[in-house]
Write a protein that holds these residues in place. Structure first.
Motif, PDB file in Angstrom:
ATOM      1  N   HIS A 165       0.811  -1.223   0.000  1.00 25.18           N
ATOM      2  CA  HIS A 165       0.000   0.000   0.000  1.00 25.18           C
ATOM      3  C   HIS A 165       0.845   1.273   0.000  1.00 25.18           C
ATOM      4  CE1 HIS A 165      -3.641   2.299   0.411  1.00 25.18           C
ATOM      5  NE2 HIS A 165      -3.198   2.884   1.511  1.00 25.18           N
ATOM      6  N   GLN A 166       2.088   1.200   0.463  1.00 29.64           N
ATOM      7  CA  GLN A 166       2.918   2.402   0.504  1.00 29.64           C
ATOM      8  C   GLN A 166       3.141   2.995  -0.888  1.00 29.64           C
ATOM      9  OE1 GLN A 166       6.361   2.661  -0.640  1.00 29.64           O
ATOM     10  NE2 GLN A 166       6.212   0.621  -1.567  1.00 29.64           N
ATOM     11  N   VAL A 167       2.958   2.181  -1.927  1.00 31.43           N
ATOM     12  CA  VAL A 167       3.093   2.685  -3.295  1.00 31.43           C
ATOM     13  C   VAL A 167       2.148   3.855  -3.518  1.00 31.43           C
ATOM     14  CG1 VAL A 167       2.789   2.111  -5.738  1.00 31.43           C
ATOM     15  CG2 VAL A 167       3.800   0.423  -4.164  1.00 31.43           C
ATOM     16  N   HIS A 168       0.920   3.708  -3.052  1.00 32.47           N
ATOM     17  CA  HIS A 168      -0.083   4.747  -3.266  1.00 32.47           C
ATOM     18  C   HIS A 168       0.256   6.027  -2.516  1.00 32.47           C
ATOM     19  CE1 HIS A 168      -3.928   6.502  -4.215  1.00 32.47           C
ATOM     20  NE2 HIS A 168      -4.256   6.614  -2.941  1.00 32.47           N
ATOM     21  N   HIS A 169       0.997   5.914  -1.426  1.00 30.13           N
ATOM     22  CA  HIS A 169       1.331   7.086  -0.616  1.00 30.13           C
ATOM     23  C   HIS A 169       2.700   7.677  -0.957  1.00 30.13           C
ATOM     24  CE1 HIS A 169      -1.948   7.085   2.436  1.00 30.13           C
ATOM     25  NE2 HIS A 169      -2.071   5.825   2.034  1.00 30.13           N
ATOM     26  N   VAL A 215       0.853  -3.147  -7.601  1.00 26.48           N
ATOM     27  CA  VAL A 215       0.578  -4.368  -8.363  1.00 26.48           C
ATOM     28  C   VAL A 215       0.354  -5.562  -7.441  1.00 26.48           C
ATOM     29  CG1 VAL A 215       2.998  -5.067  -8.595  1.00 26.48           C
ATOM     30  CG2 VAL A 215       1.350  -5.707 -10.361  1.00 26.48           C
ATOM     31  N   THR A 216       0.813  -5.476  -6.189  1.00 20.62           N
ATOM     32  CA  THR A 216       0.701  -6.609  -5.257  1.00 20.62           C
ATOM     33  C   THR A 216      -0.441  -6.460  -4.257  1.00 20.62           C
ATOM     34  OG1 THR A 216       2.323  -5.575  -3.777  1.00 20.62           O
ATOM     35  CG2 THR A 216       3.158  -7.122  -5.415  1.00 20.62           C
ATOM     36  N   GLN A 249      -3.630  -6.292  -4.583  1.00 20.31           N
ATOM     37  CA  GLN A 249      -4.814  -7.102  -4.842  1.00 20.31           C
ATOM     38  C   GLN A 249      -4.687  -8.523  -4.312  1.00 20.31           C
ATOM     39  OE1 GLN A 249      -5.020  -7.866  -9.257  1.00 20.31           O
ATOM     40  NE2 GLN A 249      -3.177  -6.591  -9.190  1.00 20.31           N
ATOM     41  N   PHE A 250      -3.467  -8.945  -3.970  1.00 22.88           N
ATOM     42  CA  PHE A 250      -3.276 -10.299  -3.461  1.00 22.88           C
ATOM     43  C   PHE A 250      -3.592 -10.420  -1.973  1.00 22.88           C
ATOM     44  CE2 PHE A 250      -0.299  -9.969  -7.108  1.00 22.88           C
ATOM     45  CZ  PHE A 250      -0.939 -10.884  -7.929  1.00 22.88           C
ATOM     46  N   SER A 251      -4.000  -9.297  -1.352  1.00 18.83           N
ATOM     47  CA  SER A 251      -4.370  -9.343   0.063  1.00 18.83           C
ATOM     48  C   SER A 251      -5.751  -8.757   0.329  1.00 18.83           C
ATOM     49  CB  SER A 251      -3.324  -8.593   0.909  1.00 18.83           C
ATOM     50  OG  SER A 251      -3.182  -7.251   0.472  1.00 18.83           O
ATOM     51  N   SER A 252      -6.222  -7.884  -0.539  1.00 17.36           N
ATOM     52  CA  SER A 252      -7.490  -7.195  -0.272  1.00 17.36           C
ATOM     53  C   SER A 252      -8.700  -8.128  -0.361  1.00 17.36           C
ATOM     54  CB  SER A 252      -7.661  -6.030  -1.248  1.00 17.36           C
ATOM     55  OG  SER A 252      -7.657  -6.493  -2.589  1.00 17.36           O
ATOM     56  N   TRP A 253      -8.589  -9.204  -1.124  1.00 11.39           N
ATOM     57  CA  TRP A 253      -9.727 -10.086  -1.387  1.00 11.39           C
ATOM     58  C   TRP A 253     -10.358 -10.667  -0.127  1.00 11.39           C
ATOM     59  CZ3 TRP A 253      -9.109 -15.122   0.263  1.00 11.39           C
ATOM     60  CH2 TRP A 253      -7.789 -15.514   0.540  1.00 11.39           C
ATOM     61  N   ALA A 254      -9.546 -10.926   0.878  1.00 11.73           N
ATOM     62  CA  ALA A 254     -10.039 -11.622   2.073  1.00 11.73           C
ATOM     63  C   ALA A 254     -11.074 -10.805   2.837  1.00 11.73           C
ATOM     64  CB  ALA A 254      -8.867 -11.962   2.990  1.00 11.73           C
ATOM     65  N   PHE A 255     -11.022  -9.487   2.725  1.00 11.62           N
ATOM     66  CA  PHE A 255     -11.893  -8.639   3.543  1.00 11.62           C
ATOM     67  C   PHE A 255     -13.319  -8.558   3.010  1.00 11.62           C
ATOM     68  CE2 PHE A 255      -7.591  -7.502   4.473  1.00 11.62           C
ATOM     69  CZ  PHE A 255      -7.584  -7.202   5.827  1.00 11.62           C
ATOM     70  N   TYR A 256     -13.554  -9.076   1.820  1.00 11.01           N
ATOM     71  CA  TYR A 256     -14.899  -9.031   1.241  1.00 11.01           C
ATOM     72  C   TYR A 256     -15.605 -10.382   1.284  1.00 11.01           C
ATOM     73  CZ  TYR A 256     -12.903  -4.725  -0.612  1.00 11.01           C
ATOM     74  OH  TYR A 256     -12.295  -3.497  -0.729  1.00 11.01           O
ATOM     75  N   LEU A 257     -14.918 -11.407   1.762  1.00  9.14           N
ATOM     76  CA  LEU A 257     -15.485 -12.753   1.727  1.00  9.14           C
ATOM     77  C   LEU A 257     -16.750 -12.924   2.577  1.00  9.14           C
ATOM     78  CD1 LEU A 257     -12.338 -15.052   1.624  1.00  9.14           C
ATOM     79  CD2 LEU A 257     -13.756 -14.202  -0.246  1.00  9.14           C
ATOM     80  N   GLU A 292       7.429   0.460  -6.703  1.00 17.24           N
ATOM     81  CA  GLU A 292       6.556  -0.701  -6.501  1.00 17.24           C
ATOM     82  C   GLU A 292       7.138  -1.721  -5.518  1.00 17.24           C
ATOM     83  OE1 GLU A 292       3.584  -1.654  -7.468  1.00 17.24           O
ATOM     84  OE2 GLU A 292       3.002  -0.186  -8.982  1.00 17.24           O
ATOM     85  N   PHE A 293       8.446  -1.954  -5.567  1.00 19.79           N
ATOM     86  CA  PHE A 293       8.989  -3.119  -4.868  1.00 19.79           C
ATOM     87  C   PHE A 293      10.092  -2.819  -3.852  1.00 19.79           C
ATOM     88  CE2 PHE A 293       7.623  -4.611  -9.147  1.00 19.79           C
ATOM     89  CZ  PHE A 293       6.568  -5.400  -8.727  1.00 19.79           C
ATOM     90  N   LEU A 294      10.471  -1.552  -3.671  1.00 24.35           N
ATOM     91  CA  LEU A 294      11.585  -1.229  -2.774  1.00 24.35           C
ATOM     92  C   LEU A 294      11.330  -1.678  -1.344  1.00 24.35           C
ATOM     93  CD1 LEU A 294      14.312   0.267  -2.299  1.00 24.35           C
ATOM     94  CD2 LEU A 294      12.960   2.318  -1.816  1.00 24.35           C
ATOM     95  N   TYR A 295      10.086  -1.617  -0.896  1.00 24.78           N
ATOM     96  CA  TYR A 295       9.815  -1.880   0.518  1.00 24.78           C
ATOM     97  C   TYR A 295      10.015  -3.345   0.891  1.00 24.78           C
ATOM     98  CZ  TYR A 295       7.751  -0.811   5.059  1.00 24.78           C
ATOM     99  OH  TYR A 295       7.560  -0.609   6.406  1.00 24.78           O
ATOM    100  N   TYR A 296       9.876  -4.236  -0.061  1.00 24.02           N
ATOM    101  CA  TYR A 296       9.988  -5.666   0.262  1.00 24.02           C
ATOM    102  C   TYR A 296      11.399  -6.061   0.708  1.00 24.02           C
ATOM    103  CZ  TYR A 296       5.261  -6.323  -1.441  1.00 24.02           C
ATOM    104  OH  TYR A 296       3.896  -6.256  -1.592  1.00 24.02           O
ATOM    105  N   PRO A 297      12.470  -5.682  -0.006  1.00 22.99           N
ATOM    106  CA  PRO A 297      13.807  -5.987   0.520  1.00 22.99           C
ATOM    107  C   PRO A 297      14.103  -5.272   1.832  1.00 22.99           C
ATOM    108  CG  PRO A 297      13.959  -4.643  -1.473  1.00 22.99           C
ATOM    109  CD  PRO A 297      12.543  -5.119  -1.366  1.00 22.99           C
ATOM    110  N   TYR A 298      13.554  -4.061   2.000  1.00 26.56           N
ATOM    111  CA  TYR A 298      13.723  -3.357   3.274  1.00 26.56           C
ATOM    112  C   TYR A 298      13.064  -4.138   4.405  1.00 26.56           C
ATOM    113  CZ  TYR A 298      12.465  -0.029   6.966  1.00 26.56           C
ATOM    114  OH  TYR A 298      12.255   0.571   8.178  1.00 26.56           O
TER     115      TYR A 298
END
Length: 459
Positions: A144-148, A163-164, A166-174, A273-279
């Motif tokens: 989510h930090q991408v958006h901010h 881009v990533t 959407q792989f977590s948001s789905w669970a909250f609508y089930l 998009e992806f800098l935060y993951y290695p951090y």
């Protein structure tokens, strides 16, 4: 209820769907296949409103400005976020249909207004909790930090999506899938996303009584701020009532400074998009003990050992303008001087030195877009006069230009300062008439930019 042809919405519907003003009668469908791709069809409305915001911003002395480099990064992020759907169906929809087919407890009628409004509230509340968890769980914040990450706040910022995520948001609508048909869910998951586009603007100030019920530009500006009073506030999608109910609401007060508390200082899309993951991996690896390692993943981004779950608000850095501030006029003058030196020098080392200085001028973050525009306009003007021509039409980088029938120079990417020259000087083969036109173009451009600085303020 009325059946709307797939992938076909009217202009009226296209405008109203951006503000969640569609009625149940015109947006209820029996099957998922019948539901229009509202988000895809909203693209021309997105760019139309962005253009309108740019025009209104220029007309207002204190209005917002869209930086080209920031806009391109946001647009690139938006396009990247849609790429997974080229090879697979939305994970939100796939998971929802699976739960509906196998575990539903009740089947509400798809053509009921009550079902439509229940889905509206359910999707909006689901988004609130997903959004809140995306800020309070470090592993979700990595997406989510991408958006901010933008330090500007305008309509193009709404396009900056992960881009990533959407792989977590789905669970909250089930939970909705236990009773609400998928076709109704698909409508509202799109409307909820589209509504959040127009609230990314500084042009709309206060909306009066609507501020109590709806998520407005004022409320969402607070959410995008890195001021201490803005942190972890206003998670709403459409209705701000969820923040008021669950204690996460904050009104806009002090001037909001946008972006991350620790700015990433880049417009490079892969880094954004992806800098935060290695951090996050580095923090996880360095943490001592399994408890601390798990806390790095499942507590807030600001958490450190001995601090509260979401971190200490006192650790938030002082806000300030993160952009480099420098004189546009002086930079243009230096740039012009470097062009002139390149024009007359006959030494390779001197040429490279001045090219390096030119690239340094163009690399200042605050006005990189204007500087790059000046360079492009110069090349276009020289090409229009017929003094240069591209060997391969529409070639981007590297660019090859033919200065004469016999003298050719190859210019590599603007980020590469080692420019291979096949001649002693860049413009040595120009005729005197070509040089005259070149100087005229430069002078007019510099005068125009200086006039612009005087009228808009030398920032």
């Amino acid at each position: 209820m009325a059946q709307v042809e797939v992938n076909n919405v009217t202009v009226s519907q296209g405008v109203r769907m951006l503000f969640s003003l569609m009625t149940p009668n015109e947006s209820s469908f029996a099957t998922v296949q019948e539901v229009p791709k509202y988000v895809n069809q909203a693209t021309p409305y997105f760019f139309g409103l962005i253009l309108l915001e740019i025009v209104l911003g220029w007309l207002k002395t204190d209005g917002p400005r869209i930086k080209l480099n920031d806009f391109i990064t946001s647009l690139s992020a938006g396009m990247m976020s849609r790429l997974p759907q080229l090879v697979m169906r939305s994970l939100e929809l796939s998971a929802y249909i699976y739960v509906w087919n196998n575990f539903r407890l009740l089947e509400l009628p798809w053509d009921s207004a009550w079902t439509w409004w229940l889905a509206f509230l359910g999707v909006d509340m689901g988004y609130y909790w997903f959004h809140r968890f995306a800020h309070e769980l470090n592993i979700l914040w990595a997406a989510h930090q991408v958006h901010h990450s933008s330090e500007y706040y305008n309509l193009s910022t709404a396009l900056r999506q992960s881009v990533t995520q959407q792989f977590s948001s789905w669970a909250f609508y089930l939970p909705l899938a236990l009773m609400v048909p998928p076709s109704v869910f698909v409508v509202h998951i799109q409307f909820n996303l589209l509504y959040q586009f127009w609230i990314h603007t500084e042009l709309v100030k206060d909306l009066g009584p609507l501020e109590w019920i709806l998520n407005t530009p004022s409320h969402h500006r607070v959410h995008h701020g890195r001021n201490p009073y803005c942190i972890d506030k206003n998670y709403a999608g459409i209705l701000i009532i969820w923040d008021r109910m669950f204690g996460t609401f904050a009104p806009e007060s002090d001037k909001v400074v946008y972006g991350l508390t620790h700015p990433i200082s880049t417009f490079e899309i892969w880094t954004v998009e992806f800098l935060y993951y290695p951090y996050l991996w580095q923090r996880f690896w360095k943490a001592e003990g399994i408890s601390n390692k798990l806390s790095v993943i499942f507590k807030g981004p600001g958490w450190t050992p001995g601090k509260p779950r979401l971190g200490d608000i006192a650790d938030i850095p002082q806000v300030g303008n993160h952009f480099f501030v420098f004189s546009v006029s002086s930079t243009l003058s230096r740039l012009y001087g470097y062009y002139i030196n390149i024009l007359y020098t006959k030494q390779h080392s001197t040429i490279i030195k001045y090219v390096n200085k030119m690239l340094l001028c163009l690399s200042f973050r605050a006005n990189a877009a204007e500087m790059e525009m000046l360079r492009c306009v110069l090349i276009m003007a020289l090409q229009q006069f017929g003094y240069i021509k591209p060997l391969v039409p529409l070639l981007a980088f590297p660019i090859e230009v033919s200065l004469t029938d016999t003298y050719i120079i190859t210019i590599v990417s603007i980020t590469d300062v080692q420019l291979p020259f096949k001649h002693k000087t860049l413009f040595e083969s120009f005729s005197k008439d070509a040089e005259k036109h070149y100087h005229q173009v430069l002078h007019k451009l510099v005068e125009f930019m200086q006039l612009k600085c005087c009228t808009k303020g030398d920032k």
